[in-house]
Design an enzyme around this catalytic site. Structure first.
Site, short mmCIF file in Angstrom:
data_model
loop_
_atom_site.label_atom_id
_atom_site.label_comp_id
_atom_site.label_asym_id
_atom_site.label_seq_id
_atom_site.Cartn_x
_atom_site.Cartn_y
_atom_site.Cartn_z
N TYR A 37 0.82 -1.21 0.00
CA TYR A 37 0.00 0.00 0.00
C TYR A 37 0.86 1.26 0.00
CZ TYR A 37 -4.51 -2.25 0.33
OH TYR A 37 -5.64 -2.96 0.02
N TYR A 164 -14.38 -3.65 3.09
CA TYR A 164 -13.05 -4.12 2.67
C TYR A 164 -12.85 -5.50 3.28
CZ TYR A 164 -8.05 -4.81 2.41
OH TYR A 164 -6.81 -5.36 2.17
N ASP A 258 -16.76 -11.57 8.75
CA ASP A 258 -15.33 -11.29 8.62
C ASP A 258 -14.86 -10.66 9.93
OD1 ASP A 258 -12.82 -10.29 8.14
OD2 ASP A 258 -13.32 -9.21 6.31
N LYS A 287 -5.26 -11.95 12.08
CA LYS A 287 -4.69 -10.84 12.86
C LYS A 287 -4.42 -11.23 14.30
CE LYS A 287 -6.11 -7.03 9.85
NZ LYS A 287 -4.78 -6.75 9.28
#
Length: 445
Positions: A37, A164, A258, A287
C-alpha cells in the site's frame, strides 16, 4: 500447571537489546524491497525498527514509538512477548511443520478444541489458512459450494458498499470501494452491494438486502461485524446486524462474518458477533489470532455447512489448501495468545482501554475540527473535517501521519480518519501521550 501459572513462570518482563545504527539500511531497503500500500516513488523513507517491547517499538537511532495501531491491528499483547516467544521456541524444538493433508498434530487439535467454544454458538469445524484475505475467500468458497453440492442454484453474494475484505481476487470482488482495484475490475465477479448501515442508512440497508434475498438466488451475505476497518472505521450497532442476519436466515442465505479485525477482544467482547442474538454460519479469523507473532488464519463453520461437503463423492470436497496449512508454530503461538487473552489481567486491560477511549471521546466530541467521533470497544475513530472528500486518499492523511511520527506515535490515518486501536498492554501514561498528541493536532495541524 494452569495457564495463569505458566504465563507467570515465563515472566512478563521484557528486555530490549538495541542494535547499533546501520545507516545504510534505508538505502538497502529502497534497493530491494517493495512495500505494501505504498507509492514507492513519492513515499517517505521507511523507518528501520530494530526492537520492540510491550506497546513500544525502537528504531535504529533508539527513538521510541508507541504502536497505537497494533502493527496493522495484529499485535494484541505487545511486542516480543516473552511467554509467546517461549511457546514458539518450545514448539520449534519439537516440530516446525508437517503437511496437513493426511496428517495432523496436537497443537492444531488443541487450538480447534479451545477456540470453538469461545465463538458464537453453532461453530463446529475449523479450516486453517494463512492470512485474513484467504480466510474470507475460503468462507466465500464454502458458501458457494455448500449450495452447489446440494444441487441448489444459489451463487449471488451480497456485501456492504463500503466494505473491505482483502486483496485476493475473491475478496477484492466483495470489497465495496474499488478505488484500489481499477486495474482488475474486469476480472472481478459480480457482487450485489447494499448500503452500509451507518447512522441514517439502516432502513435503506435492510430494504436493499431483503429485495435481493427475495429473488431466492443469494448464497451468502459477507460482512464486517459492527466495524468496517479499512473503509474508515465505520460503525453500526448490533441490533441492525441482528436484523440483517435474521433476514438471511429467513430466506435461506448463509452469513459470513469477517472477524479478521474485530475478533479477539477488539469490540469489548471476544468476538464482535457475540454482541448479537443471531449467529453467523461462517467466521473468518486472523490478525489477533496469533497475537501478531506469525501469519495464520482460520475459517470456521457450522456443522450444517460442513455436512454439505461430507460425502462419498470426492468431488464434493473443499479443494483448498496451503503449503503451511495448520503450521505447528502458528498454532503454538495462537494457543499462547489465547492463554494471555483469557487471563484476568488482559480482560481488565481491555475494559480499561474501552473506558479510556470513551472518556477521551466525550472530552473532544463536538470539537470544531472534527466531523465525527465514534467508538466500539477498544476502537476509537476521529473523522477530521476537510475541504476534500472523506476517504482513504484524502491528503490530510500524510500531514497527520508525519505529525504523529514526529511525536513518537504510530497512528496511521485512513485518509482523514485517525483511529486508536492499541495493544491491550498499553499503559495509561502511553494512552495519555496518544491523546495529548491528538489534542495537539486538533489545535491546528
Amino acid at each position: 500447571m494452569s495457564s495463569e501459572q505458566n504465563i507467570q513462570q515465563c515472566g512478563l518482563t521484557q528486555t530490549v537489546t538495541k542494535m547499533p545504527p546501520q545507516t545504510n539500511w534505508i538505502t538497502r531497503d529502497r534497493a530491494h524491497i517493495w512495500h505494501p500500500y505504498t507509492q514507492m516513488k513519492t513515499a517517505d523513507a521507511p523507518i528501520a525498527i530494530v526492537a520492540g517491547k510491550g506497546a513500544e517499538l525502537y528504531d535504529e537511532t533508539g527513538k521510541v514509538y508507541i504502536d497505537a495501531v497494533a502493527s496493522w491491528w495484529t499485535n494484541i499483547h505487545g511486542h516480543a512477548h516473552p511467554y509467546m516467544a517461549e511457546k514458539l521456541a518450545e514448539q520449534a524444538r519439537k516440530l516446525e511443520h508437517v503437511i496437513f493433508a493426511g496428517f495432523t498434530h496436537p497443537s492444531a487439535i488443541e487450538l480447534a478444541e479451545r477456540l470453538l467454544p469461545l465463538l458464537p454458538a453453532g461453530q463446529s469445524k475449523v479450516f486453517f489458512s494463512d492470512n485474513g484475505s484467504t480466510a474470507v475467500e475460503v468462507g466465500i468458497k464454502m458458501a458457494i459450494q455448500y449450495f452447489y453440492n446440494q444441487g441448489i442454484a444459489r451463487k449471488k453474494i451480497i456485501a456492504f458498499d463500503l466494505a473491505y475484505h482483502g486483496d485476493t481476487f475473491g475478496t477484492m470482488s466483495v470489497g465495496g470501494d474499488l478505488s484500489f482495484y481499477h486495474a482488475f475490475q474486469d476480472f472481478l465477479y459480480q457482487v450485489e452491494r447494499i448500503p452500509t448501515p451507518i447512522p441514517g442508512q439502516e432502513a435503506a440497508c435492510l430494504q436493499a438486502l431483503e429485495a435481493h434475498l427475495q429473488k431466492g438466488d443469494v448464497a451468502a451475505f459477507v460482512f464486517e461485524p459492527l466495524v468496517l476497518g479499512a473503509g474508515g472505521m465505520l460503525m453500526y450497532p448490533p441490533d441492525v446486524l441482528d436484523q440483517l442476519m435474521a433476514l438471511c436466515k429467513k430466506h435461506g442465505a448463509l452469513c459470513i462474518a469477517d472477524e479478521v479485525m474485530t475478533g479477539f477482544g477488539r469490540t469489548g467482547k471476544l468476538f464482535a458477533t457475540l454482541h448479537c442474538q443471531e449467529k453467523p454460519d461462517i467466521i473468518a479469523l486472523s490478525k489477533g489470532l496469533t497475537g501478531g507473532m506469525l501469519p495464520m488464519a482460520l475459517t470456521t463453520c457450522t456443522e450444517a455447512v460442513y455436512q454439505a461437503f461430507y460425502s462419498d463423492d470426492k468431488m464434493k470436497a473443499l479443494f483448498h489448501g496451503h503449503s503451511f496449512t495448520g503450521n505447528p508454530l502458528g498454532c503454538a503461538v495462537a494457543l499462547a495468545s489465547l492463554d494471555l487473552l483469557l487471563a484476568e489481567e488482559t480482560q481488565r486491560n481491555i475494559q480499561r482501554i474501552v473506558q479510556r477511549q470513551a472518556d477521551f471521546m466525550a472530552k473532544i466530541k463536538g470539537h470544531p475540527l472534527l466531523e465525527d467521533c465514534r467508538q466500539t470497544g477498544t476502537i476509537l475513530a476521529l473523522e477530521f473535517k476537510t475541504d476534500k472528500q472523506s476517504g482513504y486518499f484524502n491528503n490530510l492523511r500524510d500531514r497527520l501521519y508525519r505529525f504523529f511520527l514526529q511525536r513518537g506515535l504510530i497512528l496511521r490515518p485512513l485518509g482523514n480518519v485517525v483511529y486508536v486501536l492499541p495493544p491491550y498492554c498499553i499503559t495509561d501514561p502511553q494512552l495519555d501521550q496518544v491523546y495529548g498528541a491528538i489534542e495537539a493536532a486538533l489545535m491546528g495541524i
